[in-house]
Design an enzyme around this catalytic site. Sequence first.
Site, mmCIF file in Angstrom:
data_model
loop_
_atom_site.group_PDB
_atom_site.id
_atom_site.type_symbol
_atom_site.label_atom_id
_atom_site.label_comp_id
_atom_site.label_asym_id
_atom_site.label_seq_id
_atom_site.Cartn_x
_atom_site.Cartn_y
_atom_site.Cartn_z
ATOM 1 N N HIS A 145 0.763 -1.144 0.054
ATOM 2 C CA HIS A 145 0.016 -0.138 0.091
ATOM 3 C C HIS A 145 0.857 1.211 -0.046
ATOM 4 C CE1 HIS A 145 -3.249 -2.567 2.152
ATOM 5 N NE2 HIS A 145 -3.236 -2.706 0.619
HETATM 6 C C1 LIG Z 1 0.000 -7.359 -4.375
HETATM 7 C C2 LIG Z 1 -0.555 -6.430 -4.020
HETATM 8 C C3 LIG Z 1 -2.024 -6.683 -3.465
HETATM 9 C C4 LIG Z 1 -2.850 -5.606 -3.101
HETATM 10 N N1 LIG Z 1 -4.051 -5.879 -2.460
HETATM 11 C C5 LIG Z 1 -4.888 -5.180 -2.351
HETATM 12 C C6 LIG Z 1 -6.377 -5.508 -1.967
HETATM 13 O O1 LIG Z 1 -6.736 -6.533 -1.812
HETATM 14 N N2 LIG Z 1 -6.941 -4.517 -2.138
HETATM 15 C C7 LIG Z 1 -6.800 -3.078 -1.995
HETATM 16 O O2 LIG Z 1 -7.523 -2.295 -1.597
HETATM 17 N N3 LIG Z 1 -5.654 -2.686 -2.555
HETATM 18 C C8 LIG Z 1 -4.691 -3.571 -2.560
HETATM 19 N N4 LIG Z 1 -3.322 -3.378 -3.096
HETATM 20 C C9 LIG Z 1 -3.078 -1.801 -3.193
HETATM 21 C C10 LIG Z 1 -3.600 -1.376 -4.276
HETATM 22 O O3 LIG Z 1 -3.772 -2.036 -5.585
HETATM 23 C C11 LIG Z 1 -2.646 0.124 -4.790
HETATM 24 O O4 LIG Z 1 -2.970 0.819 -3.714
HETATM 25 C C12 LIG Z 1 -3.216 0.578 -6.336
HETATM 26 O O5 LIG Z 1 -3.099 -0.324 -7.317
HETATM 27 C C13 LIG Z 1 -2.165 1.565 -6.511
HETATM 28 O O6 LIG Z 1 -2.760 2.439 -7.488
HETATM 29 P P1 LIG Z 1 -2.054 3.486 -8.465
HETATM 30 O O7 LIG Z 1 -2.653 3.812 -9.537
HETATM 31 O O8 LIG Z 1 -1.289 4.501 -7.519
HETATM 32 O O9 LIG Z 1 -0.529 2.741 -8.996
HETATM 33 P P2 LIG Z 1 -0.751 1.346 -9.853
HETATM 34 O O10 LIG Z 1 -1.891 0.646 -9.922
HETATM 35 O O11 LIG Z 1 0.735 0.748 -9.389
HETATM 36 O O12 LIG Z 1 -0.250 1.875 -11.353
HETATM 37 C C14 LIG Z 1 1.028 2.397 -11.930
HETATM 38 C C15 LIG Z 1 1.153 1.782 -13.219
HETATM 39 O O13 LIG Z 1 2.232 2.536 -13.612
HETATM 40 C C16 LIG Z 1 3.081 1.509 -14.371
HETATM 41 N N5 LIG Z 1 4.472 2.337 -14.410
HETATM 42 C C17 LIG Z 1 5.419 2.431 -13.471
HETATM 43 N N6 LIG Z 1 6.529 2.866 -13.719
HETATM 44 C C18 LIG Z 1 6.173 3.503 -15.048
HETATM 45 C C19 LIG Z 1 6.826 4.070 -15.996
HETATM 46 N N7 LIG Z 1 8.049 4.581 -15.728
HETATM 47 N N8 LIG Z 1 6.498 4.203 -17.284
HETATM 48 C C20 LIG Z 1 4.947 3.818 -17.594
HETATM 49 N N9 LIG Z 1 4.312 3.040 -16.728
HETATM 50 C C21 LIG Z 1 4.939 2.984 -15.263
HETATM 51 C C22 LIG Z 1 2.804 0.235 -13.730
HETATM 52 O O14 LIG Z 1 3.484 -0.607 -14.245
HETATM 53 C C23 LIG Z 1 1.574 0.406 -13.203
HETATM 54 O O15 LIG Z 1 0.788 -0.492 -14.220
HETATM 55 C C24 LIG Z 1 -2.384 -4.238 -3.332
HETATM 56 C C25 LIG Z 1 -1.200 -3.991 -4.240
HETATM 57 C C26 LIG Z 1 -0.340 -4.953 -4.650
HETATM 58 C C27 LIG Z 1 0.681 -4.822 -5.334
#
Ligand SMILES: Cc1cc2nc3c(=O)[nH]c(=O)nc-3n(C[C@H](O)[C@H](O)[C@H](O)COP(=O)(O)OP(=O)(O)OC[C@H]3O[C@@H](n4cnc5c(N)ncnc54)[C@H](O)[C@@H]3O)c2cc1C
Length: 619
Positions: free
Chosen positions: A545
């Site tokens: 998280h």
């Molecule tokens: C293993 C795991 C289990 C989890 N379980 C839960 C759960 O059950 N319930 C819940 O509520 N939350 C859960 N979470 C947390 C939740 O999924 C995250 O907080 C959320 O996905 C974050 O969203 P975000 O859009 O900030 O980033 P992300 O969803 O991580 O998206 C960032 C994206 O940017 C891409 N990226 C990174 N660097 C670059 C770059 N330089 N150029 C282009 N693309 C790039 C990545 O590949 C990724 O697809 C979990 C997370 C993980 C990893």
Amino acid sequence: MGLYNHLPEGLNEVDIIIAGGGSAGCIVAGRLAAADPKLSILLIERGADNKNVPSIIHPVLFSQNWVPANNRAIFYPANKAVQLADRAPMVVSGGTLGGGSSINVGVYARAQRSDYDSWETPGWSTEELLPYLKKLETYHGTGDAKVHGYDGPVHVSDGGFRSKTVEDEALRVAKVFGYPEVADIQDFDSNNAFGRWFRTVSPQGRRQDSAHTFLHPLLEDGEHPNLHVLVEHQVSRVLFDDEKRACGVEFIANPLFQTITPLPEDSKQTIRARKLVVVSSGACGSPSILERSGLGDPAVLERARVPLLVDLPGVGNEYEDHNLTVTPYKSSLKPDETADSILLGRITAEDAISMNHPMLGWNMADILGKIRPTDAAVAALGPEFQAAWDRDYRDKPDRPLILTCMFGGYFGNPAFAGQGQHVCAASFTAYPSSRGHIHITGPDVGDKLDFDVGFLTDEHDLDLKKLVWAYKHSREMVRRTAFYRGEMAAGHPRFPDGSRAACVELDAPLFASDRSCEVRDLEYSAEDDAAIEKFMRENMETTWHSLGTLKMAPRENMGVVDKDLNVYGVERLKVVDMSIPPKNVGANTNNTAMMIGERGASIIARELGICLPSTGALK
Ligand SMILES: Cc1cc2nc3c(=O)[nH]c(=O)nc-3n(C[C@H](O)[C@H](O)[C@H](O)COP(=O)(O)OP(=O)(O)OC[C@H]3O[C@@H](n4cnc5c(N)ncnc54)[C@H](O)[C@@H]3O)c2cc1C
């Protein structure tokens, strides 16, 4: 179809570029592309396409996505930490289209009311965010309809399967501890209570990640040629014109998906953005993009040999997570009451899919508890803990200290599992006190990061004390279930010889069938407590998280973005992801990330004069 693994010839300029297609980024792209077919959008995602990947669409297979060889997760290696028994933790993050929402456990968890209110940012209180939280979902659960949405792209349900024995027994035991069962544990207010947990899974058992719900329907309907998605490429930096206006990005093919590596020196590409660049690469990915672009702490940039464009010392600092502990137990449960048959490979994933196994839509998390210690328990944790409690929790009754769950199955290393069925007690601290940082050390995407998770570094070891309390408390709860048959010793502290708290193996519950004998709490000696503390230092983990590395806060308070998600000191650059929360939330973070995507899309639409539909429907 506008999904490519190399940029099509002739695509040199779009209106908006989104760097990162995760939980938040896909929502920004989908909402804006659907609302205005004239607005051209390019989303660049580091990972591969996720469409219909079996381990993604079938939630019970979630842990297959965490295997490095499958290239669906990013593994951010952190620095060795003396307080973590010299371990170098690895923080896993989404690394495929859909980001974390494609590979996470799929639990549906919303923040507490005082969480968003504590952000103290106009437009971001819980009351103001409620329309966005409702808009993204179609809720099939129980509780007050006023706090849920019923026409959004993300279905929330139990996915068609629950382990009734585990959940009923967990709720019975919770009542023994004085925790009531509430109809909706995700109503923003419920606390010191347990409730049946729902999932971001459709009633048909399909994962509801932000790519399948917000992108693929537009990519496939033939009506949105304005939406372009480039997968398997990573954004290295944002490009600016002489007026410090973001005008494009530099990107490079992700070597993980190339047949010939290393890539040639000149493999960097650029594309221009007429209106806006949105950075959405997650709390571990977005700070590096800003730093490589010259935005950050001057000392960090100088060390990394990146020319300074804007002095923004908040970039990459005050990294936060939740702290997780998972401990496994033996049980008398039957094979159709835990997911062990699939998790431990007794049935292969292929067979489970071909027989349309009833557990495919399950994530093993049927019950959630949000709990606080009693006054006596707080006092027993010492004067420093009491002072922190009085400051941070006492007058915020909706704040849990710990979130806790009994997983119906064992998702650890199969080599340690026995023949029977298992449950895991998983608990995480809602508001850790420790902070870390994540910074670049060089100008290129592949350069090592200086990543300090900061876990367990707070003064007075408050975070450690929370984990010790959570371990003892969750153990007492499991011990009181009818299916408890002892601990899997390999996953518990190594108690000293002769300890009265030692792990046991049983062939019957601790109470008689007529419940005439009470289960008494275990007694822990000072040596036992030391063994638990050691175990936590050796084993506590990220809850995945990550957040708070580009905070939405005043610039003088280490803020990086303002209330409209604009990066300070430049124009036409926004951050929309879990980097921006200025304070933690007492919940798993995917729902907050998706809400930030919805809110970000609405801010951008307003600024560009685009009308977003008021209902949740995508199109
Ligand atoms: C293993 C795991 C289990 C989890 N379980 C839960 C759960 O059950 N319930 C819940 O509520 N939350 C859960 N979470 C947390 C939740 O999924 C995250 O907080 C959320 O996905 C974050 O969203 P975000 O859009 O900030 O980033 P992300 O969803 O991580 O998206 C960032 C994206 O940017 C891409 N990226 C990174 N660097 C670059 C770059 N330089 N150029 C282009 N693309 C790039 C990545 O590949 C990724 O697809 C979990 C997370 C993980 C990893």
